[in-house]
Design a protein around this motif. Structure first.
Motif, mmCIF file in Angstrom:
data_model
loop_
_atom_site.group_PDB
_atom_site.id
_atom_site.type_symbol
_atom_site.label_atom_id
_atom_site.label_comp_id
_atom_site.label_asym_id
_atom_site.label_seq_id
_atom_site.Cartn_x
_atom_site.Cartn_y
_atom_site.Cartn_z
ATOM 1 N N LEU A 76 41.203 45.638 43.920
ATOM 2 C CA LEU A 76 41.813 45.989 42.638
ATOM 3 C C LEU A 76 43.074 45.179 42.410
ATOM 4 C CD1 LEU A 76 42.117 47.877 40.118
ATOM 5 C CD2 LEU A 76 43.455 49.391 41.611
ATOM 6 N N ALA A 77 43.219 44.650 41.188
ATOM 7 C CA ALA A 77 44.469 44.035 40.741
ATOM 8 C C ALA A 77 44.738 44.537 39.330
ATOM 9 C CB ALA A 77 44.372 42.510 40.749
ATOM 10 N N ALA A 78 45.925 45.073 39.100
ATOM 11 C CA ALA A 78 46.278 45.622 37.783
ATOM 12 C C ALA A 78 47.367 44.783 37.133
ATOM 13 C CB ALA A 78 46.740 47.063 37.926
ATOM 14 N N ASP A 79 47.349 44.743 35.796
ATOM 15 C CA ASP A 79 48.359 44.027 35.015
ATOM 16 C C ASP A 79 48.312 42.520 35.245
ATOM 17 O OD1 ASP A 79 50.286 44.367 33.026
ATOM 18 O OD2 ASP A 79 51.936 44.243 34.439
ATOM 19 N N ALA A 80 47.121 41.980 35.397
ATOM 20 C CA ALA A 80 46.965 40.541 35.626
ATOM 21 C C ALA A 80 47.210 39.752 34.351
ATOM 22 C CB ALA A 80 45.565 40.247 36.150
ATOM 23 N N ILE A 81 47.793 38.572 34.510
ATOM 24 C CA ILE A 81 48.004 37.689 33.367
ATOM 25 C C ILE A 81 47.131 36.440 33.456
ATOM 26 C CG2 ILE A 81 50.338 38.501 32.915
ATOM 27 C CD1 ILE A 81 51.370 35.983 34.370
ATOM 28 N N ASP A 82 46.442 36.264 34.586
ATOM 29 C CA ASP A 82 45.489 35.164 34.721
ATOM 30 C C ASP A 82 44.477 35.534 35.798
ATOM 31 O OD1 ASP A 82 44.240 32.793 34.154
ATOM 32 O OD2 ASP A 82 45.648 31.538 35.283
ATOM 33 N N ILE A 83 43.258 35.000 35.644
ATOM 34 C CA ILE A 83 42.169 35.265 36.577
ATOM 35 C C ILE A 83 41.394 33.968 36.763
ATOM 36 C CG2 ILE A 83 40.209 36.785 37.106
ATOM 37 C CD1 ILE A 83 41.207 38.447 34.597
ATOM 38 N N SER A 84 41.004 33.675 37.995
ATOM 39 C CA SER A 84 40.228 32.461 38.244
ATOM 40 C C SER A 84 39.139 32.756 39.272
ATOM 41 C CB SER A 84 41.131 31.332 38.755
ATOM 42 O OG SER A 84 41.770 31.703 39.962
ATOM 43 N N ALA A 85 38.142 31.872 39.320
ATOM 44 C CA ALA A 85 37.054 31.979 40.294
ATOM 45 C C ALA A 85 36.690 30.579 40.756
ATOM 46 C CB ALA A 85 35.844 32.665 39.671
ATOM 47 N N GLU A 86 36.687 30.401 42.071
ATOM 48 C CA GLU A 86 36.348 29.092 42.637
ATOM 49 C C GLU A 86 35.658 29.285 43.981
ATOM 50 O OE1 GLU A 86 38.506 24.856 43.856
ATOM 51 O OE2 GLU A 86 39.639 26.422 42.823
ATOM 52 N N GLY A 87 34.492 28.680 44.126
ATOM 53 C CA GLY A 87 33.749 28.802 45.372
ATOM 54 C C GLY A 87 33.356 30.226 45.692
ATOM 55 N N GLY A 88 33.162 31.030 44.651
ATOM 56 C CA GLY A 88 32.791 32.424 44.853
ATOM 57 C C GLY A 88 33.967 33.343 45.096
ATOM 58 N N GLN A 89 35.176 32.779 45.262
ATOM 59 C CA GLN A 89 36.362 33.606 45.491
ATOM 60 C C GLN A 89 37.089 33.854 44.176
ATOM 61 O OE1 GLN A 89 40.113 32.212 47.576
ATOM 62 N NE2 GLN A 89 39.442 33.754 49.052
ATOM 63 N N ILE A 90 37.434 35.104 43.944
ATOM 64 C CA ILE A 90 38.121 35.506 42.723
ATOM 65 C C ILE A 90 39.594 35.711 43.028
ATOM 66 C CG2 ILE A 90 38.303 37.333 40.991
ATOM 67 C CD1 ILE A 90 35.240 37.816 41.569
#
Length: 326
Positions: free
Chosen positions: A116-130
């Motif tokens: 869980l991550a709350a109040d995120a301002i950016d999200i990325s996904a690379e190589g299956g890792q979020i």
């Protein structure tokens, strides 16, 4: 486990702005994860929300419709979302970071054994890792949360963090009905009433805020609401102004007030105490107007104007009204 599932919030019977943001961001993330972009609609009467979610980019919309879901309860809504998540197997579940969604997201993550991550301002996904980026300590610290590949993640995003997905009229997708599992709903909602005089600063794309540099309450109302009106903006205030009784608490921006991230924040006569910066420094563009060239607000401002707000704001309002025809 792949792809993205976006929880659909609704406002006035349509897809909320935060959901349109997440469907836009979710498309890029789903492509990076090599899976589909799905949406989740929960409620008693969901109308055409599924079709609207498809128009904004969802490939599949899961609908859980049941009379027991007429009002939000943690038990009912989390049970519905858990059933869909177990069927769809998304790598990432996205929702807004409102008070209600914080309750929902935390309970859902616990039930799924997800990160869980709350109040995120950016999200990325690379190589299956979020990964999710979240500011803390008044925006002075930027935290990056990384979730191991193969483990689901629930991320709650701050409003105004991403561009909204464009509507694509006539776009096709699939709608799947999912039954609400038998679950004990321990909360009974007898009624929901809007708060009288509430100000929705967190949804505002533009905010004009005033501080003690305006001099007095009369100047605040003479200068700030007209400028806000000329921009089609909401108007806020610093804690000092609220403590002095100029404006109600609902207008307060800062660590002990509202945390906002509008596209444009105009700070008028606000020195920039750390408590105020904590509530607005992630705004996309910040315009600061203050007669003190050393005011801390200028350190975070995109544009700064050194001058007396009592002289500058009437001229600025007049120019904006003429140019924007407001």
């Amino acid at each position: 486990m792949s792809g993205v599932l976006v929880y659909v919030e609704q406002v006035g019977g349509d897809v909320a702005a935060i959901t349109r943001e997440l469907l836009g961001k979710g498309r890029a993330l789903a492509d990076a994860l090599g899976g589909p972009l799905a949406a989740l609609v929960v409620g008693a009467e969901v109308g055409g929300l599924a079709e609207r979610a498809i128009a904004f980019g969802a490939d599949t919309v899961y609908v859980v419709s049941d009379p027991a879901l007429a009002s939000y309860t943690t038990d009912g809504y989390v049970a519905a979302a858990k059933a869909v998540a177990e069927q769809a197997q998304p790598a990432l579940i996205l929702a807004g970071a409102s008070f209600q969604m914080r309750d929902f997201g935390a309970a859902l993550a616990a039930d799924l054994g997800a990160g869980l991550a709350a109040d995120a301002i950016d999200i990325s996904a690379e190589g299956g890792q979020i990964s999710a980026v979240r500011p803390s300590h008044g925006g002075n610290v930027i935290n990056t949360y990384s979730f191991a590949a193969g483990r689901a993640a629930v991320v709650l995003a701050r409003k105004q963090s991403f561009p909204e997905a464009p509507e694509q009229a006539g776009r096709s997708g699939s709608v799947e009905a999912v039954a609400l599992p038998t679950t004990a709903i321990r909360t009974t909602v007898t009624g929901v009433a809007p708060k009288s005089g509430a100000v929705n600063l967190t949804d505002a794309a533009i905010i004009v805020s005033g501080g003690r540099g305006l001099g007095n309450k009369d100047n605040y109302y003479k200068l700030i609401p007209p400028l806000a009106e000329s921009l089609g903006a909401a108007y806020g205030a610093s804690r000092a102004v609220v403590d002095d009784g100029w404006v109600p608490y609902e207008h307060q921006v800062g660590q002990t007030g509202k945390t906002v991230s509008p596209k444009l924040y105009v700070a008028c006569g606000i020195s920039g105490a750390i408590q105020h910066l904590a509530g607005m420094r992630t705004s996309r563009s910040i315009v600061a107007i203050n007669k003190d060239p050393e005011a801390p607000i200028f350190r975070v401002a995109t544009y700064g104007l050194v001058g007396d707000v009592n002289e500058v704001l009437p001229l600025l309002t007049e120019q904006l009204k003429g140019r924007l025809s407001r």
